[in-house]
Design a protein around this motif. Sequence first.
Motif, PDB file in Angstrom:
ATOM      1  N   PHE A 210       0.866  -1.233  -0.047  1.00  0.00           N
ATOM      2  CA  PHE A 210      -0.022  -0.057   0.107  1.00  0.00           C
ATOM      3  C   PHE A 210       0.903   0.945   0.126  1.00  0.00           C
ATOM      4  O   PHE A 210       0.368   2.348  -0.384  1.00  0.00           O
ATOM      5  CB  PHE A 210      -1.111   0.246   1.246  1.00  0.00           C
ATOM      6  CG  PHE A 210      -0.189   0.224   2.604  1.00  0.00           C
ATOM      7  CD1 PHE A 210      -0.336   1.647   2.828  1.00  0.00           C
ATOM      8  CD2 PHE A 210       0.281  -0.559   3.279  1.00  0.00           C
ATOM      9  CE1 PHE A 210       0.241   1.904   4.105  1.00  0.00           C
ATOM     10  CE2 PHE A 210       0.579  -0.476   4.370  1.00  0.00           C
ATOM     11  CZ  PHE A 210       0.791   0.885   4.886  1.00  0.00           C
ATOM     12  N   THR A 211       2.035   1.292   0.058  1.00  0.00           N
ATOM     13  CA  THR A 211       2.964   2.569   0.220  1.00  0.00           C
ATOM     14  C   THR A 211       3.698   2.472  -0.939  1.00  0.00           C
ATOM     15  O   THR A 211       4.586   3.544  -1.120  1.00  0.00           O
ATOM     16  CB  THR A 211       4.219   2.140   1.505  1.00  0.00           C
ATOM     17  OG1 THR A 211       5.065   1.095   1.023  1.00  0.00           O
ATOM     18  CG2 THR A 211       3.591   1.988   2.745  1.00  0.00           C
TER      19      THR A 211
ATOM     20  N   LEU B  57      -0.216   7.929  -5.724  1.00  0.00           N
ATOM     21  CA  LEU B  57      -1.603   8.392  -5.062  1.00  0.00           C
ATOM     22  C   LEU B  57      -2.415   7.173  -5.261  1.00  0.00           C
ATOM     23  O   LEU B  57      -2.393   6.234  -6.234  1.00  0.00           O
ATOM     24  CB  LEU B  57      -2.078   9.345  -6.283  1.00  0.00           C
ATOM     25  CG  LEU B  57      -3.520  10.139  -5.931  1.00  0.00           C
ATOM     26  CD1 LEU B  57      -3.456  10.632  -4.401  1.00  0.00           C
ATOM     27  CD2 LEU B  57      -3.856  10.935  -6.958  1.00  0.00           C
ATOM     28  N   THR B  58      -3.166   6.825  -4.070  1.00  0.00           N
ATOM     29  CA  THR B  58      -4.181   6.029  -4.143  1.00  0.00           C
ATOM     30  C   THR B  58      -5.443   6.441  -3.905  1.00  0.00           C
ATOM     31  O   THR B  58      -6.040   7.306  -3.499  1.00  0.00           O
ATOM     32  CB  THR B  58      -3.995   5.264  -2.633  1.00  0.00           C
ATOM     33  OG1 THR B  58      -2.856   4.747  -2.616  1.00  0.00           O
ATOM     34  CG2 THR B  58      -4.995   3.968  -2.671  1.00  0.00           C
ATOM     35  N   PHE B  59      -6.297   5.644  -5.237  1.00  0.00           N
ATOM     36  CA  PHE B  59      -7.714   6.308  -5.316  1.00  0.00           C
ATOM     37  C   PHE B  59      -8.716   5.475  -4.607  1.00  0.00           C
ATOM     38  O   PHE B  59      -8.626   4.008  -4.919  1.00  0.00           O
ATOM     39  CB  PHE B  59      -8.050   6.349  -7.255  1.00  0.00           C
ATOM     40  CG  PHE B  59      -7.186   7.041  -7.657  1.00  0.00           C
ATOM     41  CD1 PHE B  59      -7.352   8.505  -7.569  1.00  0.00           C
ATOM     42  CD2 PHE B  59      -6.166   6.522  -8.756  1.00  0.00           C
ATOM     43  CE1 PHE B  59      -6.864   9.406  -8.628  1.00  0.00           C
ATOM     44  CE2 PHE B  59      -5.731   7.448  -9.611  1.00  0.00           C
ATOM     45  CZ  PHE B  59      -5.854   9.165  -9.588  1.00  0.00           C
ATOM     46  N   VAL B  60      -9.207   6.048  -3.526  1.00  0.00           N
ATOM     47  CA  VAL B  60     -10.298   5.264  -3.067  1.00  0.00           C
ATOM     48  C   VAL B  60     -11.662   5.567  -3.696  1.00  0.00           C
ATOM     49  O   VAL B  60     -12.063   6.663  -3.801  1.00  0.00           O
ATOM     50  CB  VAL B  60     -10.287   5.623  -1.481  1.00  0.00           C
ATOM     51  CG1 VAL B  60     -11.489   5.084  -0.557  1.00  0.00           C
ATOM     52  CG2 VAL B  60      -9.024   5.687  -0.920  1.00  0.00           C
TER      53      VAL B  60
ATOM     54  N   ARG C 202      -2.702   7.287   6.377  1.00  0.00           N
ATOM     55  CA  ARG C 202      -1.907   8.716   6.657  1.00  0.00           C
ATOM     56  C   ARG C 202      -0.869   8.371   7.696  1.00  0.00           C
ATOM     57  O   ARG C 202      -0.210   9.269   7.918  1.00  0.00           O
ATOM     58  CB  ARG C 202      -2.812   9.640   7.036  1.00  0.00           C
ATOM     59  CG  ARG C 202      -3.828   9.986   5.976  1.00  0.00           C
ATOM     60  CD  ARG C 202      -4.609  11.208   6.100  1.00  0.00           C
ATOM     61  NE  ARG C 202      -5.196  11.822   4.630  1.00  0.00           N
ATOM     62  CZ  ARG C 202      -6.560  12.060   4.513  1.00  0.00           C
ATOM     63  NH1 ARG C 202      -7.498  12.026   5.577  1.00  0.00           N
ATOM     64  NH2 ARG C 202      -6.679  12.297   3.225  1.00  0.00           N
ATOM     65  N   ASP C 203      -0.854   7.347   8.619  1.00  0.00           N
ATOM     66  CA  ASP C 203       0.154   7.217   9.449  1.00  0.00           C
ATOM     67  C   ASP C 203       1.548   6.931   8.654  1.00  0.00           C
ATOM     68  O   ASP C 203       2.661   6.746   9.163  1.00  0.00           O
ATOM     69  CB  ASP C 203      -0.213   5.904  10.185  1.00  0.00           C
ATOM     70  CG  ASP C 203      -1.228   6.443  11.505  1.00  0.00           C
ATOM     71  OD1 ASP C 203      -1.204   7.500  11.701  1.00  0.00           O
ATOM     72  OD2 ASP C 203      -1.969   5.253  12.022  1.00  0.00           O
ATOM     73  N   HIS C 204       1.324   6.524   7.430  1.00  0.00           N
ATOM     74  CA  HIS C 204       2.714   6.099   6.611  1.00  0.00           C
ATOM     75  C   HIS C 204       2.825   6.981   5.300  1.00  0.00           C
ATOM     76  O   HIS C 204       3.264   6.761   4.447  1.00  0.00           O
ATOM     77  CB  HIS C 204       2.333   4.553   6.267  1.00  0.00           C
ATOM     78  CG  HIS C 204       2.432   3.579   7.217  1.00  0.00           C
ATOM     79  ND1 HIS C 204       3.680   3.213   7.757  1.00  0.00           N
ATOM     80  CD2 HIS C 204       1.427   3.043   7.824  1.00  0.00           C
ATOM     81  CE1 HIS C 204       3.498   2.380   8.792  1.00  0.00           C
ATOM     82  NE2 HIS C 204       1.874   2.532   8.788  1.00  0.00           N
ATOM     83  N   ASP C 205       2.048   8.366   5.558  1.00  0.00           N
ATOM     84  CA  ASP C 205       2.372   9.199   4.687  1.00  0.00           C
ATOM     85  C   ASP C 205       1.955   8.814   2.920  1.00  0.00           C
ATOM     86  O   ASP C 205       2.434   9.051   2.076  1.00  0.00           O
ATOM     87  CB  ASP C 205       4.058   9.659   4.507  1.00  0.00           C
ATOM     88  CG  ASP C 205       4.135  10.951   3.799  1.00  0.00           C
ATOM     89  OD1 ASP C 205       3.101  11.774   3.598  1.00  0.00           O
ATOM     90  OD2 ASP C 205       5.286  11.426   3.277  1.00  0.00           O
ATOM     91  N   VAL C 206       0.687   8.351   3.154  1.00  0.00           N
ATOM     92  CA  VAL C 206       0.171   7.616   1.755  1.00  0.00           C
ATOM     93  C   VAL C 206      -0.459   8.465   1.283  1.00  0.00           C
ATOM     94  O   VAL C 206      -1.541   9.007   1.982  1.00  0.00           O
ATOM     95  CB  VAL C 206      -0.567   6.271   2.002  1.00  0.00           C
ATOM     96  CG1 VAL C 206      -1.008   5.945   0.703  1.00  0.00           C
ATOM     97  CG2 VAL C 206       0.665   5.255   2.362  1.00  0.00           C
ATOM     98  N   ARG C 207      -0.708   9.213  -0.037  1.00  0.00           N
ATOM     99  CA  ARG C 207      -1.627  10.108  -0.437  1.00  0.00           C
ATOM    100  C   ARG C 207      -2.849   9.287  -0.929  1.00  0.00           C
ATOM    101  O   ARG C 207      -2.722   8.361  -1.606  1.00  0.00           O
ATOM    102  CB  ARG C 207      -1.154  10.997  -1.942  1.00  0.00           C
ATOM    103  CG  ARG C 207       0.300  11.650  -1.312  1.00  0.00           C
ATOM    104  CD  ARG C 207       0.798  12.384  -2.682  1.00  0.00           C
ATOM    105  NE  ARG C 207       1.833  13.056  -2.281  1.00  0.00           N
ATOM    106  CZ  ARG C 207       3.199  12.429  -2.985  1.00  0.00           C
ATOM    107  NH1 ARG C 207       3.034  11.426  -3.600  1.00  0.00           N
ATOM    108  NH2 ARG C 207       4.238  13.139  -2.659  1.00  0.00           N
ATOM    109  N   VAL C 208      -3.976  10.076  -0.483  1.00  0.00           N
ATOM    110  CA  VAL C 208      -5.173   9.482  -1.048  1.00  0.00           C
ATOM    111  C   VAL C 208      -6.272  10.484  -1.584  1.00  0.00           C
ATOM    112  O   VAL C 208      -6.175  11.718  -1.070  1.00  0.00           O
ATOM    113  CB  VAL C 208      -5.886   8.900   0.450  1.00  0.00           C
ATOM    114  CG1 VAL C 208      -7.521   8.528   0.144  1.00  0.00           C
ATOM    115  CG2 VAL C 208      -5.395   7.793   0.648  1.00  0.00           C
ATOM    116  N   ALA C 209      -6.888   9.942  -2.459  1.00  0.00           N
ATOM    117  CA  ALA C 209      -8.126  10.740  -3.166  1.00  0.00           C
ATOM    118  C   ALA C 209      -9.120   9.973  -3.408  1.00  0.00           C
ATOM    119  O   ALA C 209      -9.142   8.763  -3.816  1.00  0.00           O
ATOM    120  CB  ALA C 209      -7.432  11.288  -4.444  1.00  0.00           C
TER     121      ALA C 209
END
Length: 321
Positions: free
Chosen positions: A172-173, A177-180, A200-207
């Motif tokens: 997942f890292t 960008l990860t599209f939810v 977000r605990d691992h600084d993963v960008r989400v949109a």
Amino acid sequence: MKAAFVGKGGSGKTTLAALFCRFLGVQDAPRVLAFDADINQHLAVALGADPDEAALLPALGDHLEEIKEYLRGSNSRIESAAAMLKTTPPGPGSRILRVDGPNPLYERLVRPFGGVRLAATGPFAADDLGVACYHSKVGAVELMLNHLADGPGEYAVVDMTAGADSFASGLFTRFDLTFVVCEPTVRSVGVYSQYVGYARDHDVRVAVVGNKVDDADDVAFLRDEVGDDLLCWIGRSGFVKATERGRFLPIDELEPSNAQALATMRAALDRCGKDWSRYAQQAAEFHTRNALAWGNARAGADLTAQIDPGFTLAPATAAAR
């Protein structure tokens, strides 16, 4: 750039992943490599493959040792392919993948569907029941992404497992960008909340990309639930309905509003800055976790020594560019 599609089962993430890949494939001739890392292997069919044809797609999970041996190259920190974990990061001497190849792995394991090149982890087989988890197969994708130096105009797109099961590995890292994908329902936004709580605990960008949106009330519901994370939304679509019934129309016949949503998604992905140092640090973190939890005991050696703290993929990307 690297992008992932996640969401509640049935939210339409595979359909949107396929649409996005097809959209990218005709926009300024970018190079696209897709991975099906969902336990339900439907991305090939969503890209237009006949189900019988899709069933013949080689399974990355069945070729993990071959993948390890190729990627290891002459990396002196790795004693053998057998000593590699799914988290093993690249280092000097490792073979670095490009989105468009060519290389022996792509020649053997990647196939074109609907104008998109696709690799798949493979289904959960009967021999796996009671013996292995699906993430033993998904590890092949994580390993390849660890060694993938994607440059400008190149896209790697991964259809992930549904829900928070994506967090069972460090995969997942591996994305810019990860599209939810989120329907305007309580259950779907519940999965979003769970996902971003971990990410977000691992600084993963989400949109968030809304899907199956009928009207302004649906949009308002999503905006109330996910706030500024709502990037865009896909409305109910005759184009998508035709695709799901096996009739594949040219992507330029997609409804203009939905095509604009895909363009918004690409623009958001392209705006993500590339931070190869952060990428290497995340890989090292999860490799260390796996080595200490079980890898070292299995190998009888300290596998954290496989990490070269000064190595990133930036020089490989620059050289190829």
